[in-house]
Design a protein around this motif. Structure first.
Motif, mmCIF file in Angstrom:
data_model
loop_
_atom_site.group_PDB
_atom_site.id
_atom_site.type_symbol
_atom_site.label_atom_id
_atom_site.label_comp_id
_atom_site.label_asym_id
_atom_site.label_seq_id
_atom_site.Cartn_x
_atom_site.Cartn_y
_atom_site.Cartn_z
ATOM 1 N N ALA A 143 0.831 -1.205 0.000
ATOM 2 C CA ALA A 143 0.000 0.000 0.000
ATOM 3 C C ALA A 143 0.865 1.255 0.000
ATOM 4 O O ALA A 143 0.571 2.234 -0.709
ATOM 5 N N ALA A 144 1.927 1.263 0.801
ATOM 6 C CA ALA A 144 2.823 2.422 0.844
ATOM 7 C C ALA A 144 3.473 2.657 -0.513
ATOM 8 O O ALA A 144 3.601 3.799 -0.974
ATOM 9 N N SER A 145 3.894 1.581 -1.169
ATOM 10 C CA SER A 145 4.506 1.716 -2.497
ATOM 11 C C SER A 145 3.511 2.252 -3.510
ATOM 12 O O SER A 145 3.847 3.084 -4.356
ATOM 13 N N ALA A 146 2.255 1.780 -3.419
ATOM 14 C CA ALA A 146 1.227 2.277 -4.337
ATOM 15 C C ALA A 146 0.961 3.756 -4.089
ATOM 16 O O ALA A 146 0.808 4.545 -5.028
ATOM 17 N N LEU A 147 0.908 4.159 -2.821
ATOM 18 C CA LEU A 147 0.694 5.570 -2.499
ATOM 19 C C LEU A 147 1.846 6.431 -2.994
ATOM 20 O O LEU A 147 1.653 7.572 -3.409
ATOM 21 N N ALA A 148 3.053 5.885 -2.959
ATOM 22 C CA ALA A 148 4.224 6.653 -3.394
ATOM 23 C C ALA A 148 4.199 6.962 -4.882
ATOM 24 O O ALA A 148 4.891 7.879 -5.335
ATOM 25 N N THR A 149 3.384 6.230 -5.640
ATOM 26 C CA THR A 149 3.244 6.544 -7.063
ATOM 27 C C THR A 149 2.214 7.649 -7.298
ATOM 28 O O THR A 149 2.128 8.190 -8.399
ATOM 29 N N ARG A 150 1.444 7.975 -6.256
ATOM 30 C CA ARG A 150 0.392 8.987 -6.379
ATOM 31 C C ARG A 150 0.725 10.274 -5.632
ATOM 32 O O ARG A 150 0.100 11.303 -5.870
ATOM 33 N N THR A 151 1.664 10.209 -4.714
ATOM 34 C CA THR A 151 1.912 11.345 -3.823
ATOM 35 C C THR A 151 3.304 11.219 -3.240
ATOM 36 O O THR A 151 4.087 10.364 -3.610
ATOM 37 N N GLY A 152 3.598 12.103 -2.272
ATOM 38 C CA GLY A 152 4.825 11.963 -1.514
ATOM 39 C C GLY A 152 6.049 12.387 -2.281
ATOM 40 O O GLY A 152 6.864 11.566 -2.693
ATOM 41 N N ARG A 153 6.213 13.681 -2.532
ATOM 42 C CA ARG A 153 7.418 14.146 -3.206
ATOM 43 C C ARG A 153 8.664 13.770 -2.415
ATOM 44 O O ARG A 153 9.750 13.643 -2.981
ATOM 45 N N ALA A 154 8.518 13.588 -1.099
ATOM 46 C CA ALA A 154 9.641 13.144 -0.280
ATOM 47 C C ALA A 154 9.453 11.703 0.192
ATOM 48 O O ALA A 154 10.407 10.951 0.262
ATOM 49 N N GLY A 155 8.224 11.301 0.522
ATOM 50 C CA GLY A 155 8.041 9.933 0.972
ATOM 51 C C GLY A 155 6.648 9.657 1.488
ATOM 52 O O GLY A 155 5.819 10.557 1.655
ATOM 53 N N VAL A 156 6.393 8.366 1.763
ATOM 54 C CA VAL A 156 5.119 7.888 2.301
ATOM 55 C C VAL A 156 5.420 7.059 3.540
ATOM 56 O O VAL A 156 6.364 6.252 3.554
ATOM 57 N N LEU A 157 4.624 7.264 4.568
ATOM 58 C CA LEU A 157 4.795 6.566 5.837
ATOM 59 C C LEU A 157 3.475 5.916 6.200
ATOM 60 O O LEU A 157 2.438 6.586 6.249
ATOM 61 N N VAL A 158 3.491 4.611 6.447
ATOM 62 C CA VAL A 158 2.295 3.883 6.884
ATOM 63 C C VAL A 158 2.567 3.327 8.275
ATOM 64 O O VAL A 158 3.465 2.501 8.462
ATOM 65 N N ARG A 159 1.794 3.796 9.254
ATOM 66 C CA ARG A 159 1.949 3.352 10.628
ATOM 67 C C ARG A 159 1.253 2.000 10.812
ATOM 68 O O ARG A 159 0.117 1.824 10.386
ATOM 69 N N THR A 160 1.944 1.067 11.464
ATOM 70 C CA THR A 160 1.409 -0.282 11.625
ATOM 71 C C THR A 160 1.282 -0.674 13.099
ATOM 72 O O THR A 160 1.425 -1.839 13.458
ATOM 73 N N GLY A 161 1.019 0.317 13.950
ATOM 74 C CA GLY A 161 0.753 0.055 15.361
ATOM 75 C C GLY A 161 1.916 -0.624 16.050
ATOM 76 O O GLY A 161 3.050 -0.155 15.991
ATOM 77 N N PRO A 162 1.668 -1.766 16.714
ATOM 78 C CA PRO A 162 2.729 -2.433 17.477
ATOM 79 C C PRO A 162 3.861 -2.989 16.611
ATOM 80 O O PRO A 162 4.892 -3.392 17.147
#
Length: 325
Positions: free
Chosen positions: A226-245
């Motif tokens: 999901a983070a990689s897919a988002l990085a193709t749509r946004t994130g000129r610097a990066g994408v961060l996906v929080r995964t809790g514990p």
């Protein structure tokens, strides 16, 4: 996905939005009042449950701002606030945190409030009544003079509100490339109108969300995918996906996902953990830290936050330093 050992680093990306120096966090989201109740269980439909404890405090966007301020970053609140007892409490706590107000009070409504019901395991459920904070318009944003080096924070709650979302969609493209934009879409991500979401995606330097929100945006359950897919749509610097514990997944432009592990703790209250994370992450970027090290600090801040009751439980910089060793 590769895991990162404590103390390891990756090369920082180049270009706009990779870090700031000497700027402020300019928060365009919403400060509301949190009515927090600690319950033995959630009530059934039509039922009632006696709370084991409760508190009334400013929350919402305040949590991100306090988290960044406690890490040493100057903070300014660009969102709307009202006239009434809830607005007075919000302004009092913003002042106590040293946060600058960029808007005058709105005379037509009080600040809104959210009821947070916290279960014994720390999980929380919300119900929110909107107020003046949901009425941010173009004239309000015209007062906000974002400067080169500032970090502009955009909340998905604002993007989902009709007035705020439309105003932000028009305002975000006017921000220069030396202004870093951090977008956290939040739990209302599915309710953000498509044109507003597109404007936020187009201007975001950093996109920070949890795995549920990432799946809603991409249809992919795996956080790294999901983070990689988002990085193709946004994130000129990066994408961060929080995964809790499990920590967080970081994707930089053109790179594979990197897992940054969490710090194991006993969770007491998860309320505000994501806010503590993004606030600490933003402050770390402002200090010029490498993105992986910035995520490690954010993971540490979130871990400390969930060991405490209440919404604005983000730790100080010294407390994060101690946990990081």
């Amino acid at each position: 996905m590769s895991a990162v050992r404590p103390g390891s680093a990756v090369e920082s990306p180049t270009g706009p939005g990779t870090g700031v120096g000497g700027g402020r966090l300019v928060h365009t989201g919403n400060v509301v009042i949190d009515v927090v109740m600690y319950l033995p269980r959630l009530p059934e439909t039509g039922g009632d449950v006696l709370a084991t404890g409760s508190r009334i405090t400013a929350g919402g966007g305040l949590n991100v701002m306090v988290a960044a301020a406690r890490q040493g970053l100057a903070v300014a609140y660009a969102g709307a606030h009202g006239t009434g007892p809830f607005a007075d409490l919000a302004r009092e706590q913003l002042a106590e945190a040293g946060i600058e107000l960029l808007q005058p009070p709105s005379p037509d409504a009080d600040t809104g409030f959210s009821v947070a019901m916290v279960e014994p395991g720390g999980e929380r459920t919300f119900a929110t009544s909107l107020g003046a904070e949901a009425r941010l318009g173009p004239a309000d944003l015209a007062r906000v003079a974002a400067r080169d080096g500032d970090v502009v924070y955009v909340s998905g709650y604002s993007l989902a509100y009709p007035s705020n979302g439309a105003a932000l969609a028009d305002w975000l493209p006017t921000l220069g490339p030396a202004i870093t934009v951090v977008v956290d879409p939040g739990p209302l991500v599915a309710e953000i109108p498509a044109p507003v979401l597109a404007a936020a995606l187009a201007r975001a330097d950093w996109w920070s969300c949890n795995e549920r929100e990432a799946e809603l945006l991409t249809g992919l359950a795996d956080p790294g995918a999901a983070a990689s897919a988002l990085a193709t749509r946004t994130g000129r610097a990066g994408v961060l996906v929080r995964t809790g514990p499990d920590g967080a997944v970081l994707v930089l432009p053109g790179a594979a996902p990197v897992v940054v592990p969490a710090f194991p703790v006993e969770m007491v209250d998860s309320n505000g953990a994501g806010d503590a994370h993004v606030g600490a992450f933003t402050a770390a970027l402002a200090r010029g830290l490498d993105p992986v090290d910035a995520v490690r600090r954010a993971n540490a801040a979130a871990a400390l936050a969930v060991t405490r009751r209440g919404p604005a439980t983000a730790p100080t910089a010294a407390e994060v330093d101690t946990l990081l060793g």
